[in-house]
Design a protein around this motif. Sequence first.
Motif, PDB file in Angstrom:
ATOM      1  N   ARG A   1      -8.881   3.689   1.253  1.00  0.00           N
ATOM      2  CA  ARG A   1      -9.450   4.551   2.173  1.00  0.00           C
ATOM      3  C   ARG A   1      -8.794   6.092   2.236  1.00  0.00           C
ATOM      4  N   TRP A   2      -9.621   6.906   2.731  1.00  0.00           N
ATOM      5  CA  TRP A   2      -8.882   8.213   2.602  1.00  0.00           C
ATOM      6  C   TRP A   2      -8.043   8.338   3.750  1.00  0.00           C
ATOM      7  N   ARG A   3      -6.993   9.361   3.764  1.00  0.00           N
ATOM      8  CA  ARG A   3      -6.170   9.417   4.714  1.00  0.00           C
ATOM      9  C   ARG A   3      -6.204  10.858   5.124  1.00  0.00           C
TER      10      ARG A   3
ATOM     11  N   CYS B   1       3.469  12.743   1.180  1.00  0.00           N
ATOM     12  CA  CYS B   1       3.364  11.315   0.121  1.00  0.00           C
ATOM     13  C   CYS B   1       4.559  11.436  -0.819  1.00  0.00           C
TER      14      CYS B   1
ATOM     15  N   GLN C   1       8.409   6.238   0.577  1.00  0.00           N
ATOM     16  CA  GLN C   1       7.518   5.534   1.368  1.00  0.00           C
ATOM     17  C   GLN C   1       7.507   4.074   0.775  1.00  0.00           C
TER      18      GLN C   1
ATOM     19  N   SER D   1       0.791  -1.363  -0.043  1.00  0.00           N
ATOM     20  CA  SER D   1      -0.111  -0.086  -0.083  1.00  0.00           C
ATOM     21  C   SER D   1       0.884   1.257   0.202  1.00  0.00           C
TER      22      SER D   1
ATOM     23  N   VAL E   1      -5.483  12.941   0.414  1.00  0.00           N
ATOM     24  CA  VAL E   1      -4.540  11.795   0.355  1.00  0.00           C
ATOM     25  C   VAL E   1      -5.547  10.577   0.457  1.00  0.00           C
ATOM     26  N   CYS E   2      -5.214   9.550  -0.508  1.00  0.00           N
ATOM     27  CA  CYS E   2      -5.716   8.407  -0.251  1.00  0.00           C
ATOM     28  C   CYS E   2      -4.649   7.404  -0.077  1.00  0.00           C
ATOM     29  N   GLU E   3      -5.098   6.182   0.422  1.00  0.00           N
ATOM     30  CA  GLU E   3      -4.336   4.936   0.486  1.00  0.00           C
ATOM     31  C   GLU E   3      -4.683   3.982  -0.464  1.00  0.00           C
TER      32      GLU E   3
ATOM     33  N   LYS F   1      -3.166  12.654   6.574  1.00  0.00           N
ATOM     34  CA  LYS F   1      -1.921  12.569   6.167  1.00  0.00           C
ATOM     35  C   LYS F   1      -1.789  13.844   5.494  1.00  0.00           C
TER      36      LYS F   1
ATOM     37  N   ASP G   1       0.546   5.910   0.340  1.00  0.00           N
ATOM     38  CA  ASP G   1      -0.368   6.768   0.587  1.00  0.00           C
ATOM     39  C   ASP G   1      -0.286   7.938  -0.473  1.00  0.00           C
ATOM     40  N   CYS G   2      -1.080   8.375  -1.456  1.00  0.00           N
ATOM     41  CA  CYS G   2      -0.630   9.127  -2.476  1.00  0.00           C
ATOM     42  C   CYS G   2      -1.710  10.502  -2.347  1.00  0.00           C
TER      43      CYS G   2
END
Length: 354
Positions: A325-327, A335, A339, A201, A304-306, A330, A203-204
Amino acid sequence: MDPTPPIEPMLAKLVDELPADPGFLFEPKWDGFRAIVFRTADETLLQSRDLKPLNRYFPELAQALHDALPKGCVLDGEIVVVSPRGLDFDALQQRIHPAASRIAKLALETPARFVAFDLLGAGGRSTMGLAQAERRTRLERLLGSMKPPLHLTPMTRDRAEAQRWLQHFEGAGLDGVIAKLESAVYQPGKRAMLKIKHVRSADCVVAGFRWYKDRTDAIGSLLLGLHDDAGVLQHVGVTSSFTMAMRQQLLQELAPLRERALESHPWRAWAGAVVGDAQRMPGAQSRWSGGKDLSWEPLRPERVCEVRYDHLQGNRFRHATVFMRWRPDKPPQECRYDQLEVTTPYELAKVFGA
């Protein structure tokens, strides 16, 4: 079943882990172009996954296979390009080019290889009705003394060994592991095999979207970004695994981020662009886009979403990612590429010798 072209290749469905039940053969999953090879009395045909001829793009491979294979032989496998770093999918993509002169040049610079993993016909007769284990035995007899550019894919019945392959072979550019029932016949067009890939996964930053087909009331995909070492937001891929209800909900949810989105957007120079570097430009056309409308709508890069992904191709996700999911916790500036898990290099020669 007639072993003459066209034959739809047997497919695989994605599962989370290697099957624990007995009776499976395990093979590496090659990251190339799926191809079925028909060696007739007069010619050798390379057929793509979507039943189209590939000979003009890989003339050196077609000739090598014609010289090496016995008449009446039909093989299922993968066309790959090998570099000092392992499999090179970028170089393989470059081989699909409209200019014959360009193909001839690349055939010398980046020659292709064929990795065989199933026997669909021998002596002009179909073997697709035989059990997988028997087809494998016959394939080993046929290709036991073959040399590059023709290879026989490794195989094991040991689940622990297959697990080691899953961990190490990615470093040579491979794409996971395939599991096949020993008792299964060949089923063209059916998802009768299992594929196991790495699951990771990231985070973008969500920096834009594309419409869902011809509709303007639903989002088709979200455009993802990661910051490089210089702090520049690079386009790294898309996520598009949404229900229709969620596609419509996303449009409403992200509407505020469309306001004045281009004013300071890091990709504002690409808005409406349809030419150029398809690796970087979210709206770029290429010979791989099939004429699809790849225009995009910018969003202020504040959310940001994962996402779940399998692996990278260069600095981009190789396949579309899966939204998780949404982050909200973050910050977008965190991002970054650093990572992402770094794959340990692995010698491709060890894969072929497994």
